[in-house]
Design an enzyme around this catalytic site. Structure first.
Site, PDB file in Angstrom:
ATOM      1  N   GLY A  11       0.708  46.399  -4.221  1.00 35.82           N
ATOM      2  CA  GLY A  11       0.291  45.685  -2.833  1.00 35.82           C
ATOM      3  C   GLY A  11       0.493  47.208  -2.481  1.00 35.82           C
ATOM      4  O   GLY A  11       1.248  48.267  -2.839  1.00 35.82           O
ATOM      5  N   GLN A  58       3.152  47.585  -0.446  1.00 35.65           N
ATOM      6  CA  GLN A  58       4.913  47.858  -0.896  1.00 35.65           C
ATOM      7  C   GLN A  58       5.151  47.477  -2.369  1.00 35.65           C
ATOM      8  O   GLN A  58       6.636  47.319  -2.436  1.00 35.65           O
ATOM      9  CB  GLN A  58       4.991  46.334   0.641  1.00 35.65           C
ATOM     10  N   ASP A 103      -6.123  46.822  10.744  1.00 42.38           N
ATOM     11  CA  ASP A 103      -6.216  47.308   9.417  1.00 42.38           C
ATOM     12  C   ASP A 103      -7.381  46.138   8.287  1.00 42.38           C
ATOM     13  O   ASP A 103      -6.801  46.219   7.491  1.00 42.38           O
ATOM     14  CB  ASP A 103      -5.396  47.938   8.846  1.00 42.38           C
TER      15      ASP A 103
END
Ligand code: 35F
Length: 369
Positions: A33, A35, A149
């Site tokens: 991902g 993060q 988003d």
């Protein structure tokens, strides 16, 4: 680094370590991902499969700290069948001084929606997927969260066509990070015109993204694949057609005169953009009656698409209107649409201007309680 306290163990995953409680077995990477790395695991306590996402040093800079804190807070608060559920959160560290990494344990899904693009979906599955995205987004809106988003990579699905949204989008206050610490590229293809042009926005900003996702599931490719904000805008007006003057009224003067002086595009009809051929996925239904029903569904799907892919938010369909649209309302269940509203206080109040050290403490405390 972390000194794992009792009943934790470490496994090598790619080029990073996963240090988790022994209850989580069979750690296996499933994706990256923005993060950090995500693994599947077997939770030996509940005998269920879970997804575990590692956030390395989430406090290392303000942008990541704010996002990690906001995601953890919102995941704890929001409880809806179309939003990924948080099962556990931990850090192997025993003290704030040692604190480095945090791990989120979530429900495991079968695949990312981006893996489903290109598979010809029949109207039943397509309308059910869009219905579930709308239910999830409507729930976030009811808690005062506007996503802004939404994209296929932050949506997951199961083989039985159930769907969950993975994240909570952009924070209201966060300025768009000009750079990310990771080589990760931010995808902007699904962002609404008002976001691209820095204009005021409201809830139906998320409807534009749903339209882009629905169109991509039908066409099998990204609708507006812009290389930057200007190219993104050009690709939108070349296909949809330039909006009329009233749209530009909300633009700041210098952007307004630049955008107004671009070429005007007629655009194409929704039938040209999404011809019947794109909808013929399964030749299961062959007798006459089904053929008419299939064509009716195709016409209804295109009608909804046209109302979602409307550049001017003043004329774009709202979430509630979309949920009541004839292509979607076949799935309408009141308790799915109207789940209890989580009391989300305004995160922005206490997000303002913390130092790295303060963020480290704030996030550590949020994990420990
Ligand atoms: O690959 C498999 N599943 C799969 C595929 C893609 C996503 C998820 C996924 N499930 N739950 C989540 C929570 C968060 C994230 C997340 N990705 C970035 N950030 N966060 C991802 C997931 C699961 C699978 C299932 C059985 C064998 O393999």
């Amino acid at each position: 680094s972390d000194l794992p306290h009792k009943d934790f163990y470490t496994v090598e995953v790619g080029d990073t370590n996963f240090t988790v409680p022994i209850r989580y077995q069979n750690i296996s990477p499933i994706g990256m991902g923005a993060q950090g790395i995500v693994c599947s695991a077997l939770d030996a306590t509940t005998k269920t499969n879970v997804a575990i996402k590692k956030l390395s040093k989430p406090f290392q800079n303000v942008v990541q700290a704010k996002r990690a804190y906001r995601e953890l807070k919102l995941m704890k608060l929001v409880n809806h069948k179309n939003i990924i559920g948080l099962l556990d959160v931990f850090t192997p560290s025993d003290s704030l001084e040692e604190f480095q990494d945090m791990y989120l344990v979530m429900e495991l899904m079968d695949a990312n929606l981006s893996a489903v693009v290109g598979i010809g979906l029949d109207h039943n599955r397509l309308s059910y997927l869009i219905y579930q995205i709308l239910c999830g987004i409507r729930h976030l809106h009811s808690a005062g969260i506007i996503h802004r988003d939404l994209k296929p990579s932050n949506i997951c699905v199961n083989a039985n066509c159930s769907l969950k949204i993975l994240d909570f989008g952009l924070a209201r206050t966060a300025a768009e990070p000009t750079f990310l610490m990771t080589p990760y590229v931010v995808t902007r293809y699904y962002r609404a015109p008002e976001i691209i042009l820095g204009m005021p926005y409201k809830e139906n900003v998320d409807i534009w993204s749903v339209g882009c996702i629905m169109g991509e599931l039908i066409r099998g490719g990204v609708l507006f694949k812009g290389s930057d904000h200007l190219d993104q805008w050009m690709k939108i007006i070349q296909q949809i057609g330039s909006p009329d003057k009233s749209f530009f009224a909300d633009l700041v003067p210098n952007v307004r005169q630049y955008i107004e002086n671009l070429n005007q595009y007629e655009g194409y009809s929704i039938e040209r953009l999404f011809p019947d051929a794109l909808f013929h996925v399964d030749e299961e239904n062959d007798d006459e009656e089904d053929e008419d029903e299939y064509q009716r569904n195709t016409d209804n799907a295109r009608d909804l698409l046209a109302r979602m892919l409307t550049i001017d938010p003043k004329h774009r369909i709202s979430i509630d209107e979309a949920l009541n649209h004839r292509y979607i309302n076949v799935w309408y269940e009141q308790e799915e649409v109207d789940a209890p509203i989580p009391q989300v206080f305004s995160l922005d109040v206490d997000e303002r201007g913390h130092s790295i050290a303060e963020w480290k403490k704030i996030i550590y405390e949020e994990i420990k309680n």
